[in-house]
Design an enzyme around this catalytic site. Structure first.
Site, mmCIF file in Angstrom:
data_model
loop_
_atom_site.group_PDB
_atom_site.id
_atom_site.type_symbol
_atom_site.label_atom_id
_atom_site.label_comp_id
_atom_site.label_asym_id
_atom_site.label_seq_id
_atom_site.Cartn_x
_atom_site.Cartn_y
_atom_site.Cartn_z
ATOM 1 N N ASP A 162 0.843 -1.198 0.000
ATOM 2 C CA ASP A 162 0.000 0.000 0.000
ATOM 3 C C ASP A 162 0.879 1.249 0.000
ATOM 4 O OD1 ASP A 162 -3.249 0.290 0.994
ATOM 5 O OD2 ASP A 162 -1.986 2.089 1.001
ATOM 6 N N ARG A 167 -28.586 3.028 -4.495
ATOM 7 C CA ARG A 167 -27.392 2.200 -4.453
ATOM 8 C C ARG A 167 -27.763 0.844 -3.860
ATOM 9 N NH1 ARG A 167 -26.294 5.646 -7.411
ATOM 10 N NH2 ARG A 167 -24.483 7.035 -7.487
ATOM 11 N N SER A 224 -11.835 5.302 -15.187
ATOM 12 C CA SER A 224 -10.505 4.748 -14.910
ATOM 13 C C SER A 224 -10.607 3.274 -14.519
ATOM 14 C CB SER A 224 -9.791 5.568 -13.821
ATOM 15 O OG SER A 224 -10.416 5.394 -12.563
ATOM 16 N N LYS A 225 -11.673 2.903 -13.788
ATOM 17 C CA LYS A 225 -11.831 1.491 -13.410
ATOM 18 C C LYS A 225 -12.188 0.656 -14.648
ATOM 19 C CE LYS A 225 -11.669 -0.190 -9.807
ATOM 20 N NZ LYS A 225 -10.528 -0.749 -9.015
ATOM 21 N N TYR A 273 -13.840 8.498 -12.172
ATOM 22 C CA TYR A 273 -13.501 7.290 -11.398
ATOM 23 C C TYR A 273 -13.899 6.031 -12.170
ATOM 24 C CZ TYR A 273 -14.330 3.433 -8.138
ATOM 25 O OH TYR A 273 -14.365 2.184 -7.545
ATOM 26 N N THR A 294 -15.569 -2.479 -9.918
ATOM 27 C CA THR A 294 -16.809 -1.877 -9.414
ATOM 28 C C THR A 294 -17.964 -2.070 -10.403
ATOM 29 O OG1 THR A 294 -17.814 0.270 -8.913
ATOM 30 C CG2 THR A 294 -15.961 0.307 -10.421
ATOM 31 N N ASP A 295 -19.191 -1.980 -9.888
ATOM 32 C CA ASP A 295 -20.363 -2.031 -10.780
ATOM 33 C C ASP A 295 -20.518 -0.727 -11.560
ATOM 34 O OD1 ASP A 295 -21.172 -0.377 -8.691
ATOM 35 O OD2 ASP A 295 -23.034 -1.455 -8.257
ATOM 36 N N GLU A 296 -19.789 0.330 -11.134
ATOM 37 C CA GLU A 296 -19.956 1.626 -11.799
ATOM 38 C C GLU A 296 -19.482 1.601 -13.253
ATOM 39 O OE1 GLU A 296 -18.874 5.098 -9.597
ATOM 40 O OE2 GLU A 296 -19.610 4.275 -7.716
HETATM 41 P P1 NAD Z 1 -9.963 2.860 -0.290
HETATM 42 O O1 NAD Z 1 -9.850 4.190 -0.926
HETATM 43 O O2 NAD Z 1 -10.496 2.728 1.092
HETATM 44 O O3 NAD Z 1 -8.529 2.134 -0.292
HETATM 45 C C1 NAD Z 1 -7.659 2.183 -1.377
HETATM 46 C C2 NAD Z 1 -6.277 1.774 -0.884
HETATM 47 O O4 NAD Z 1 -5.370 1.826 -2.001
HETATM 48 C C3 NAD Z 1 -5.712 2.703 0.192
HETATM 49 O O5 NAD Z 1 -5.161 1.949 1.241
HETATM 50 C C4 NAD Z 1 -4.633 3.496 -0.543
HETATM 51 O O6 NAD Z 1 -3.570 3.900 0.299
HETATM 52 C C5 NAD Z 1 -4.188 2.477 -1.587
HETATM 53 N N1 NAD Z 1 -3.584 3.111 -2.766
HETATM 54 C C6 NAD Z 1 -4.072 4.164 -3.474
HETATM 55 N N2 NAD Z 1 -3.230 4.497 -4.468
HETATM 56 C C7 NAD Z 1 -2.205 3.596 -4.404
HETATM 57 C C8 NAD Z 1 -1.031 3.408 -5.177
HETATM 58 N N3 NAD Z 1 -0.736 4.206 -6.213
HETATM 59 N N4 NAD Z 1 -0.191 2.401 -4.852
HETATM 60 C C9 NAD Z 1 -0.466 1.580 -3.789
HETATM 61 N N5 NAD Z 1 -1.548 1.738 -3.019
HETATM 62 C C10 NAD Z 1 -2.420 2.727 -3.324
HETATM 63 O O7 NAD Z 1 -10.801 1.987 -1.318
HETATM 64 P P2 NAD Z 1 -11.840 0.790 -1.058
HETATM 65 O O8 NAD Z 1 -13.183 1.365 -0.903
HETATM 66 O O9 NAD Z 1 -11.289 -0.113 -0.035
HETATM 67 O O10 NAD Z 1 -11.785 0.089 -2.493
HETATM 68 C C11 NAD Z 1 -10.810 -0.912 -2.783
HETATM 69 C C12 NAD Z 1 -11.015 -1.394 -4.213
HETATM 70 O O11 NAD Z 1 -12.319 -1.921 -4.370
HETATM 71 C C13 NAD Z 1 -10.873 -0.291 -5.257
HETATM 72 O O12 NAD Z 1 -10.214 -0.845 -6.369
HETATM 73 C C14 NAD Z 1 -12.304 0.076 -5.602
HETATM 74 O O13 NAD Z 1 -12.387 0.545 -6.917
HETATM 75 C C15 NAD Z 1 -12.992 -1.255 -5.437
HETATM 76 N N6 NAD Z 1 -14.422 -1.190 -5.070
HETATM 77 C C16 NAD Z 1 -14.837 -0.414 -4.008
HETATM 78 C C17 NAD Z 1 -16.177 -0.433 -3.646
HETATM 79 C C18 NAD Z 1 -16.687 0.385 -2.473
HETATM 80 O O14 NAD Z 1 -17.907 0.445 -2.270
HETATM 81 N N7 NAD Z 1 -15.849 0.992 -1.667
HETATM 82 C C19 NAD Z 1 -17.087 -1.215 -4.366
HETATM 83 C C20 NAD Z 1 -16.622 -1.969 -5.448
HETATM 84 C C21 NAD Z 1 -15.286 -1.963 -5.779
HETATM 85 O O1 DAU Z 2 -20.875 1.107 -6.635
HETATM 86 C C1 DAU Z 2 -19.586 0.863 -6.153
HETATM 87 C C2 DAU Z 2 -18.905 2.169 -5.833
HETATM 88 O O2 DAU Z 2 -19.549 2.686 -4.673
HETATM 89 C C3 DAU Z 2 -17.401 2.029 -5.612
HETATM 90 O O3 DAU Z 2 -16.798 1.611 -6.803
HETATM 91 C C4 DAU Z 2 -16.798 3.353 -5.147
HETATM 92 O O4 DAU Z 2 -15.421 3.176 -4.846
HETATM 93 C C5 DAU Z 2 -17.528 3.808 -3.915
HETATM 94 O O5 DAU Z 2 -17.042 5.071 -3.509
HETATM 95 C C6 DAU Z 2 -19.037 3.896 -4.161
HETATM 96 O O6 DAU Z 2 -19.354 4.979 -5.057
HETATM 97 P P1 DAU Z 2 -20.628 5.944 -4.796
HETATM 98 O O7 DAU Z 2 -20.379 7.209 -5.493
HETATM 99 O O8 DAU Z 2 -21.896 5.235 -5.054
HETATM 100 O O9 DAU Z 2 -20.477 6.106 -3.191
HETATM 101 P P2 DAU Z 2 -20.600 7.371 -2.218
HETATM 102 O O10 DAU Z 2 -20.542 6.832 -0.819
HETATM 103 O O11 DAU Z 2 -19.656 8.454 -2.571
HETATM 104 O O12 DAU Z 2 -22.073 7.888 -2.498
HETATM 105 C C7 DAU Z 2 -23.204 7.058 -2.339
HETATM 106 C C8 DAU Z 2 -24.431 7.853 -2.750
HETATM 107 O O13 DAU Z 2 -24.644 8.899 -1.790
HETATM 108 C C9 DAU Z 2 -24.308 8.543 -4.084
HETATM 109 O O14 DAU Z 2 -25.550 8.522 -4.743
HETATM 110 C C10 DAU Z 2 -23.933 9.986 -3.736
HETATM 111 C C11 DAU Z 2 -24.631 10.197 -2.410
HETATM 112 N N1 DAU Z 2 -23.975 11.116 -1.450
HETATM 113 C C12 DAU Z 2 -22.664 10.875 -1.137
HETATM 114 C C13 DAU Z 2 -22.000 11.700 -0.261
HETATM 115 C C14 DAU Z 2 -20.542 11.464 0.069
HETATM 116 C C15 DAU Z 2 -24.677 12.162 -0.861
HETATM 117 O O15 DAU Z 2 -25.869 12.348 -1.119
HETATM 118 N N2 DAU Z 2 -24.023 12.961 0.012
HETATM 119 C C16 DAU Z 2 -22.703 12.802 0.341
HETATM 120 O O16 DAU Z 2 -22.158 13.603 1.144
#
Ligand code: NAD
Ligand code: DAU
Length: 350
Positions: free
Chosen positions: A36, A220, A159-160, A156, A131-133
């Site tokens: 990381d 969501r 890029s994914k 975002y 991600t599903d996005e």
């Molecule tokens: P997060 O932002 O909490 O964690 C990301 C981690 O990656 C951090 O520890 C950060 O330090 C590390 N990182 C970032 N840039 C880096 C680099 N250049 N080199 C090495 N490490 C680096 O993210 P998360 O929510 O835990 O998501 C993890 C993965 O799952 C991501 O690939 C995200 O796209 C995917 N994902 C997230 C969600 C969600 O709801 N959070 C859903 C589906 C998929």
């Molecule tokens: O679907 C998977 C994705 O879910 C992951 O790939 C992403 O890494 C993760 O961040 C998440 O993306 P979202 O954009 O859906 O999550 P977020 O928590 O940012 O927002 C969830 C919903 O809530 C979205 O419709 C935006 C809304 N929102 C979010 C924030 C931060 C608000 O209304 N107010 C807020 O302050």
């Protein structure tokens, strides 16, 4: 000496730390190497309970750094990769897309390249966590299937999607043994309070406004982070090479209903009068290009690999809220300093 040496990138982040914990405990004969960069989202405090495990190692490195990746592969004789390292927050990608291109696209291609050059034979897996996005946004009906055409709409998700395409290209072109999982929104402990659920919990606790984007009608599909970790472990160990698997909770909520539910839950936990926290709800300017609805068809992973979410949303939310109430130090530490600047930039004039 180790049966496998598994590199988990992004292991100090939200989902990564849950996965590292699961893998370290479940596979004592595998060495788990957590790599990381420790950006704002990475936190070694997420991993204190595995720190001393004999089959755990931590490396601080940037996946964009090709030489560093080559050394890690050589030094730890990496046999498999589970790749989670990413810039993960949509709002940050709208403010500045380039960091997302660097880590999510260039970093992923770097890792693919090093894995391709290091691995001989078939006994390896490169599991890319996505991600599903990437599928875009749904209308009122329908679900994302593995065959749904990619239609990413934010920096975002673009890029994914790009990284997913590169992962598949390395399979088709070079025969790299890959797997991809595309998951819906996760929630649970250790999530950085920029994301909806931990941000709302933190603001309710601190009596701060609860910023709902637009009308709060966006939907969501929420999944408990430990269920995502178990899905990744299942796909990594049993999924078919070259395949994609959708992971989700069949658990759709509008943002406003979810935030109101959290308000009611926290009113009880904090001994507040019913309805008190809801008064904090504030509608703010919508997110640019805000995707309307995400919902996952997870029937492939269920039928093929016998995976299902283990918890009901209400149970998972209560566990999550309790964790945040008990671990205020964890939140306070990361919400001081640069988080305040982030918060002001994103919310002050919204
Ligand atoms: P997060 O932002 O909490 O964690 C990301 C981690 O990656 C951090 O520890 C950060 O330090 C590390 N990182 C970032 N840039 C880096 C680099 N250049 N080199 C090495 N490490 C680096 O993210 P998360 O929510 O835990 O998501 C993890 C993965 O799952 C991501 O690939 C995200 O796209 C995917 N994902 C997230 C969600 C969600 O709801 N959070 C859903 C589906 C998929
Ligand atoms: O679907 C998977 C994705 O879910 C992951 O790939 C992403 O890494 C993760 O961040 C998440 O993306 P979202 O954009 O859906 O999550 P977020 O928590 O940012 O927002 C969830 C919903 O809530 C979205 O419709 C935006 C809304 N929102 C979010 C924030 C931060 C608000 O209304 N107010 C807020 O302050």
């Amino acid at each position: 000496m180790w049966e496998k040496n598994i590199l988990i990138t992004g292991g100090a982040g939200f989902i990564g730390s849950h996965l590292v914990r699961l893998m370290v405990n479940k596979y004592p004969t595998y060495r788990i190497i957590c790599l990381d960069k420790l950006t704002y989202a990475g936190n070694l405090k997420n991993l204190t309970d595995v720190d001393n495990a004999p089959n755990y190692a931590f490396v601080k490195a940037d996946i964009v750094d090709a030489e560093a990746m080559k050394s890690v592969f050589a030094e730890y004789e990496i046999s498999d990769v589970i790749h989670l390292a990413a810039e993960s927050h949509v709002d940050r990608s709208i403010e500045g897309p380039m960091e997302f291109v660097m880590t999510n696209v260039v970093g992923t291609v770097n890792l693919l390249q090093v894995a391709k050059d290091s691995w001989k034979g078939d006994d390896h897996v490169f599991h890319h966590v996505s991600t599903d996005e990437v599928y875009g946004s749904l209308g009122e009906d329908g679900l994302f299937e593995e065959t749904t055409a990619y239609d990413p709409r934010s920096p975002y998700s673009s890029s994914k999607a790009s990284s997913d395409h590169f992962v598949r290209a390395f399979h088709h072109t070079y025969g790299l043994p890959i797997k991809i999982s595309n998951c819906s929104n996760n929630y649970g402990s250790h999530q950085f309070p920029e994301k909806l659920i931990p941000l709302m919990i933190n603001n309710i606790v601190n009596n701060k406004p609860l910023p709902i984007y637009g009308k709060g009608e966006n939907i969501r599909d929420w999944l408990w982070v430990n269920d995502h970790a178990s899905a990744i472990e299942t796909i990594f160990s049993k999924g078919r090479i070259g395949e994609s698997y959708n992971v989700g909770g069949l658990n759709e909520w509008t943002n406003i209903d979810l935030v109101k539910y959290l308000c009611r839950l926290l009113d009880k936990k904090l001994n507040r009068a019913e309805g008190e926290s809801e008064k904090l709800i504030t509608y703010v300017t919508d997110r640019a290009g805000h995707d309307m609805r995400y919902a996952i068809d997870a029937s492939k992973i269920e039928a093929e690999l016998n995976w299902k979410p283990s918890l009901k949303f209400e149970e998972g939310l209560e566990i999550t809220v309790d964790w945040y109430l008990k671990n205020t130090e964890w939140t306070n530490e990361i919400t001081s300093g640069s988080y305040r600047d982030y918060y002001d930039t994103m919310y002050q004039n919204r």
